[in-house]
Design a protein around this motif. Structure first.
Motif, mmCIF file in Angstrom:
data_model
loop_
_atom_site.group_PDB
_atom_site.id
_atom_site.type_symbol
_atom_site.label_atom_id
_atom_site.label_comp_id
_atom_site.label_asym_id
_atom_site.label_seq_id
_atom_site.Cartn_x
_atom_site.Cartn_y
_atom_site.Cartn_z
ATOM 1 N N ALA A 17 37.164 18.335 -17.149
ATOM 2 C CA ALA A 17 37.270 18.600 -15.708
ATOM 3 C C ALA A 17 35.958 19.150 -15.160
ATOM 4 N N LYS A 21 32.829 18.080 -11.975
ATOM 5 C CA LYS A 21 32.331 18.907 -10.867
ATOM 6 C C LYS A 21 30.806 18.870 -10.777
ATOM 7 N N ASP A 273 41.853 32.425 -13.378
ATOM 8 C CA ASP A 273 43.175 31.805 -13.489
ATOM 9 C C ASP A 273 43.334 31.076 -14.815
ATOM 10 N N GLU A 277 39.250 26.838 -18.741
ATOM 11 C CA GLU A 277 38.510 26.073 -17.723
ATOM 12 C C GLU A 277 37.265 26.821 -17.250
ATOM 13 N N THR B 255 36.924 26.838 -7.694
ATOM 14 C CA THR B 255 38.074 26.253 -8.365
ATOM 15 C C THR B 255 37.648 25.417 -9.567
ATOM 16 N N SER B 256 38.622 25.190 -10.459
ATOM 17 C CA SER B 256 38.409 24.319 -11.607
ATOM 18 C C SER B 256 39.673 23.509 -11.846
ATOM 19 N N GLY B 257 39.578 22.580 -12.777
ATOM 20 C CA GLY B 257 40.725 21.740 -13.105
ATOM 21 C C GLY B 257 40.599 20.395 -12.429
ATOM 22 N N LEU B 258 41.266 19.401 -12.989
ATOM 23 C CA LEU B 258 41.178 18.044 -12.431
ATOM 24 C C LEU B 258 41.699 17.995 -11.007
ATOM 25 N N HIS B 259 42.603 18.923 -10.658
ATOM 26 C CA HIS B 259 43.183 18.928 -9.317
ATOM 27 C C HIS B 259 42.911 20.255 -8.602
ATOM 28 N N ASP B 260 41.797 20.914 -8.979
ATOM 29 C CA ASP B 260 41.445 22.202 -8.362
ATOM 30 C C ASP B 260 42.593 23.192 -8.438
ATOM 31 N N GLU B 261 43.342 23.138 -9.518
ATOM 32 C CA GLU B 261 44.555 23.949 -9.590
ATOM 33 C C GLU B 261 44.307 25.410 -9.966
ATOM 34 N N HIS B 262 43.097 25.745 -10.390
ATOM 35 C CA HIS B 262 42.819 27.128 -10.791
ATOM 36 C C HIS B 262 41.659 27.711 -9.989
#
Lengths: 325, 325
Positions: A17, A21, A273, A277, B255-262
């Protein structure tokens, strides 16, 4: 630059991921010790068997190793460092000098560049300890971790007979943080700095009292701490404890002036969070630096201490000075 | 290493004290544009006339320039950079590129090494902006200053007719800090980030209303902020406002994660009893690095972004890895 991921658990997925970015990076592929056909990449990345990596020596700019520090990295990093520029997050602090020497020898033999122990601790926390010590030589620093999930402590609980699943949160003690921030430089024991909160799923019919005793008296892991143990259901574990938050604080206080008349505080804190990640974000930034330094002909092993911050940024040095200095 | 101090105000005195905290450093002497006989050093350091410095080209490892950014450093740093390794704290952000070029040309011409814009902002805050941007490319960062005395704003008030003395505190707005920490990435105007608190001693018979209006409407300095003006006596000024505390925060959320979930938060903060003495601590640590890099043959101009942290520490790299990583 073309990066490879070696090891595809939480950290490997985080790196996948993180690469997305960074427009100057490309994921060459994922290398796994499992059957590649059984591994699904959500981004559609190529998945290869671990042993195949040596076929791609000339196509990969750097390999990010996403294995564990206990048994994987001490073998893997030196093994790959001869043929690839590699970055790992080896975090067994006591064994860093030995790991460094092994990786340094391999990287020098192959004319490659490596970086070990990159992440947030070791990593960003280490950098903040070093900067703060250099600026305030007359002082004392403190590292607090949490509130967050310690995977090592969770695993230790899972090895107790009768335990189905477990999650351990490391919790800094708030009042002690305030005492540290005051500049009084208290001497603190392990017990005074952190609490350990354990959530445990017990097998049906297991002796919960025995499990609780086994946790609380476990040497190194729990015996030196105030520890709470809460038994929960598997459903509750899944619902409330499946995330991997973490974070912490590095605080140094120290004095200045001819008569130590002034006190200063430097504080660095992370609130994350997702531990894997965020670690992945650190790894990819430092992979950029290792790629650039290798292009300049550097070889051997490095740590975060050896990396000029300018090499971490996608911006040119002129842009950095204009926009960030 | 042998360091010289050029300019002997609050910052120069801070550097003198900071050198005493570093056993590997020695103060060669203080160079002043005043009459050396009129300058008293509490540590008994040698005091020379500024122009004499060129006599000691071969005896000084690095010169720490302790002049002002408005008029002193743009002339002084390039002038000395040809013959000495120099470190300055040039802090006019907009003019850094021009200053860099002038110092770089002089240092290269003389085969010497320079470092500009070293302190806490620019300096440690800049480093934290750069690290945080590299780790969390998808995010937003915020710099807050204070609570602390802004010398530039205090000086601006002192230039108003009828003002005898003035002290301006820059104060970050607490509720806004919380909004930033939440990760919501608010867009903030200057007014929403900082308050400006002014304490003013008026001359007998001065028009206080006119002074207050002149302050609050002053472009760049105050017009874009909520500003409070409090008139006090000279005694109160001396008693309650003679210290130079400062500090601030660099916060990046992303944010991080494939879907900006964190979402993650990186926060660096300084709480300083004495702005000049802390800045002096930063300058001396970076002077150590410049000395080492010059010994390795490096020339030209550098900023804090170009310095590998390892070069700041008095410890060997082996000791750093063993004790701080």
């Amino acid at each position: 630059m073309k990066l490879a991921i070696y090891g595809y658990g939480n950290l490997g997925r985080g790196v996948e991921a993180a690469i997305g970015k960074n427009p100057d990076m490309e994921l060459f592929g994922i290398f796994t010790r499992r059957d590649p056909a059984s591994v699904h990449s959500e981004t559609g990345a190529n998945v290869f068997s671990a042993g195949e990596i040596f076929r791609f020596k000339d196509e990969i700019d750097a390999v990010i190793l996403c294995g564990g520090s206990a048994t994987d990295l001490p073998e893997l990093t030196p093994m790959l460092a001869k043929d690839f520029n590699v970055i790992d997050s080896f975090d067994t602090h006591a064994n860093i000098p030995r790991h460094f020497d092994a990786v340094d020898a391999a990287a020098k033999a192959g004319g490659k560049l490596s970086l070990i122990s990159c992440g947030w601790d070791p990593g960003m926390f280490s950098l903040n300890r070093l900067y703060a010590n250099a600026i305030l030589p007359d002082g004392k620093d403190y590292t607090f971790w949490g509130r967050g999930v310690s995977q090592g402590h969770s695993d230790a609980i899972r090895r107790i007979p009768g335990v189905v699943d477990a999650r351990q949160y490391t919790v800094p003690i708030e009042g002690v943080l305030d005492a540290v921030r005051s500049g009084r430089q208290p001497e603190l024991t392990a017990r005074q700095k952190h609490l350990r909160e354990c959530y445990v799923v017990a097998a049906p019919g297991a002796d919960k009292e025995a499990i609780e005793r086994a946790i609380k008296t476990m040497p190194n892991y729990f015996a030196d701490y105030d520890t709470t143990v809460t038994f929960i259901s598997e459903e509750e574990m899944k619902k409330n404890h499946s995330a991997l938050p973490h974070g912490g604080f590095v605080i140094r206080t120290g004095t200045s002036g001819l008569h130590d008349e002034h006190t200063h505080r430097i504080e660095y804190s992370l609130t994350l969070d997702s531990n894997p990640e965020f670690t992945a974000g650190v790894l990819t930034a430092f992979a950029r630096a290792i790629g650039r330094m290798a292009d300049r002909g550097e070889t051997g092993c490095r740590t975060v201490f050896d990396i000029a911050p300018a090499d971490l940024s996608p911006l040119s040095r002129e842009e950095q000075r204009r926009t960030m200095l």
